[in-house]
Design an enzyme around this catalytic site. Structure first.
Site, PDB file in Angstrom:
ATOM      1  N   ARG A 152     -46.635 -24.204 -32.131  1.00 52.76           N
ATOM      2  CA  ARG A 152     -46.025 -22.882 -32.289  1.00 52.76           C
ATOM      3  C   ARG A 152     -45.270 -22.444 -31.037  1.00 52.76           C
ATOM      4  O   ARG A 152     -44.210 -21.811 -31.121  1.00 52.76           O
ATOM      5  CB  ARG A 152     -47.167 -21.906 -32.612  1.00 52.76           C
ATOM      6  CG  ARG A 152     -46.845 -20.633 -33.315  1.00 52.76           C
ATOM      7  CD  ARG A 152     -46.247 -20.738 -34.654  1.00 52.76           C
ATOM      8  NE  ARG A 152     -47.089 -21.158 -35.740  1.00 52.76           N
ATOM      9  CZ  ARG A 152     -48.098 -20.464 -36.249  1.00 52.76           C
ATOM     10  NH1 ARG A 152     -48.440 -19.322 -35.763  1.00 52.76           N
ATOM     11  NH2 ARG A 152     -48.758 -20.921 -37.284  1.00 52.76           N
ATOM     12  N   MET A 206     -43.106 -14.228 -41.675  1.00 53.37           N
ATOM     13  CA  MET A 206     -44.482 -14.548 -42.055  1.00 53.37           C
ATOM     14  C   MET A 206     -45.184 -15.524 -41.112  1.00 53.37           C
ATOM     15  O   MET A 206     -46.160 -16.146 -41.484  1.00 53.37           O
ATOM     16  CB  MET A 206     -44.512 -15.092 -43.499  1.00 53.37           C
ATOM     17  CG  MET A 206     -43.962 -14.111 -44.521  1.00 53.37           C
ATOM     18  SD  MET A 206     -44.777 -12.497 -44.487  1.00 53.37           S
ATOM     19  CE  MET A 206     -46.295 -12.912 -45.319  1.00 53.37           C
ATOM     20  N   LEU A 263     -46.310 -14.758 -34.155  1.00 54.84           N
ATOM     21  CA  LEU A 263     -45.642 -15.150 -32.903  1.00 54.84           C
ATOM     22  C   LEU A 263     -46.686 -15.383 -31.809  1.00 54.84           C
ATOM     23  O   LEU A 263     -47.722 -14.708 -31.778  1.00 54.84           O
ATOM     24  CB  LEU A 263     -44.663 -14.046 -32.481  1.00 54.84           C
ATOM     25  CG  LEU A 263     -43.431 -13.918 -33.387  1.00 54.84           C
ATOM     26  CD1 LEU A 263     -42.786 -12.553 -33.219  1.00 54.84           C
ATOM     27  CD2 LEU A 263     -42.428 -15.035 -33.111  1.00 54.84           C
ATOM     28  N   HIS A 291     -44.450  -2.959 -41.696  1.00 60.97           N
ATOM     29  CA  HIS A 291     -45.630  -3.413 -42.431  1.00 60.97           C
ATOM     30  C   HIS A 291     -45.831  -2.508 -43.654  1.00 60.97           C
ATOM     31  O   HIS A 291     -45.743  -1.282 -43.535  1.00 60.97           O
ATOM     32  CB  HIS A 291     -46.860  -3.364 -41.520  1.00 60.97           C
ATOM     33  CG  HIS A 291     -48.087  -3.883 -42.189  1.00 60.97           C
ATOM     34  ND1 HIS A 291     -48.302  -5.231 -42.402  1.00 60.97           N
ATOM     35  CD2 HIS A 291     -49.151  -3.241 -42.730  1.00 60.97           C
ATOM     36  CE1 HIS A 291     -49.454  -5.388 -43.036  1.00 60.97           C
ATOM     37  NE2 HIS A 291     -49.988  -4.199 -43.247  1.00 60.97           N
ATOM     38  N   ASP A 325     -50.380  -6.764 -36.577  1.00 56.34           N
ATOM     39  CA  ASP A 325     -50.254  -5.439 -37.214  1.00 56.34           C
ATOM     40  C   ASP A 325     -50.993  -4.330 -36.464  1.00 56.34           C
ATOM     41  O   ASP A 325     -51.470  -3.367 -37.078  1.00 56.34           O
ATOM     42  CB  ASP A 325     -50.760  -5.485 -38.668  1.00 56.34           C
ATOM     43  CG  ASP A 325     -50.004  -6.495 -39.518  1.00 56.34           C
ATOM     44  OD1 ASP A 325     -48.804  -6.731 -39.240  1.00 56.34           O
ATOM     45  OD2 ASP A 325     -50.599  -7.061 -40.460  1.00 56.34           O
TER      46      ASP A 325
HETATM   47  C1  GRF Z   1     -41.851  -6.137 -46.708  1.00 52.88           C
HETATM   48  O1  GRF Z   1     -42.713  -5.460 -47.585  1.00 52.88           O
HETATM   49  C2  GRF Z   1     -42.321  -5.981 -45.285  1.00 52.88           C
HETATM   50  O2  GRF Z   1     -42.935  -4.753 -45.023  1.00 52.88           O
HETATM   51  C3  GRF Z   1     -43.329  -7.082 -45.154  1.00 52.88           C
HETATM   52  O3  GRF Z   1     -42.803  -8.149 -45.893  1.00 52.88           O
HETATM   53  C4  GRF Z   1     -41.920  -7.650 -46.901  1.00 52.88           C
HETATM   54  C5  GRF Z   1     -40.602  -8.305 -46.681  1.00 52.88           C
HETATM   55  O4  GRF Z   1     -39.675  -7.969 -47.687  1.00 52.88           O
HETATM   56  N1  GRF Z   1     -43.608  -7.385 -43.772  1.00 52.88           N
HETATM   57  P1  GRF Z   1     -38.143  -8.239 -47.483  1.00 52.88           P
HETATM   58  O5  GRF Z   1     -38.006  -9.741 -47.179  1.00 52.88           O
HETATM   59  O6  GRF Z   1     -37.663  -7.395 -46.349  1.00 52.88           O
HETATM   60  O7  GRF Z   1     -37.512  -7.886 -48.773  1.00 52.88           O
END
Ligand code: GRF
Length: 217
Positions: free
Chosen positions: A68, A93, A96, A112, A148
């Site tokens: 990573r 996703m 980091l 979030h 988070d």
């Molecule tokens: C969103 O709900 C964001 O809050 C979360 O992942 C989702 C991403 O959606 N971290 P998008 O790719 O921006 O449509």
């Protein structure tokens, strides 16, 4: 003339928040310009969406790196060679490394889909429905090494309807995400929101004096 902070967005998927940031930054008075979109996944639909919107974008394949940290070093190099000043995580996703977070502390923000500190992690809407909460929402925050958990910048709350399901709730929260993320970026880029001693300091902010109550009787 508005000084615009050069901003990058990290994504992993569809990139709807990314699009809301790109859209907001079309206004030349907006204090940030979106210069680069990076994905940790070459199939992320957001890569093409960014390109179509005229923003340089690329997917970086994680499996070609031994760990990573090596991956995050490549991200960091790409940011530095584009003279990026702020990084927005938008559905990124991959956690980091503390090294990367430390280098970008105060200039790295995330969105979030819950009212933090409730429902950190995944499946936030499902868990909120299971718990029967009446009010749910989304949060933007400065990123710190713990997932988070960084200082909160902005939140939007919505009432949870009686016949709500995970899909409808996610869609309603997402609508709010698209409102607060551009506002958050504007606050951070203009210097009105900054990280100070582990908290988010907001300049010129006063309470609107309003409350969201659900259900209203
Ligand atoms: C969103 O709900 C964001 O809050 C979360 O992942 C989702 C991403 O959606 N971290 P998008 O790719 O921006 O449509």
């Amino acid at each position: 003339m508005t000084v615009r902070k050069k901003t990058a967005i990290f994504i992993s998927g569809r990139g709807s928040n990314m699009r809301s940031l790109i859209e907001a930054a079309r206004d030349t008075e907006f204090p940030a310009s979106i210069e680069l979109v990076l994905a940790n996944n070459i199939t992320a639909p957001g890569i093409a969406a960014a390109r179509d919107a005229g923003v340089k974008s690329a997917g970086i394949v994680g499996s070609s790196f031994p760990d990573r940290l090596s991956f995050d070093k490549v991200l960091d190099e790409s940011l530095r060679s584009a003279a990026i000043e702020i990084v927005c995580l938008a559905g990124y996703m991959q956690v980091l490394t503390p090294w990367f977070v430390g280098r970008w502390l105060g200039r790295l923000i995330n969105i979030h889909p819950s009212l933090l500190p409730a429902y950190k992690g995944l499946h936030t809407h499902r868990r909120a429905l299971e718990d029967g909460v009446r009010i749910h929402g989304c949060t933007t925050h400065f990123v710190t090494p713990e997932l988070d958990s960084g200082p909160i910048i902005m939140q939007a709350a919505i009432d949870v309807g009686v016949s709500e399901n995970e899909t409808s709730l996610a869609a309603r929260v997402l609508e709010q995400e698209h409102l607060i993320y551009p506002r958050t970026l504007a606050l951070v880029a203009s210097g009105a929101a900054r990280l100070k001693e582990g908290r988010c300091v907001l300049e010129g902010h006063s309470s609107a004096g309003s409350a969201l109550v659900s259900p209203t009787i």
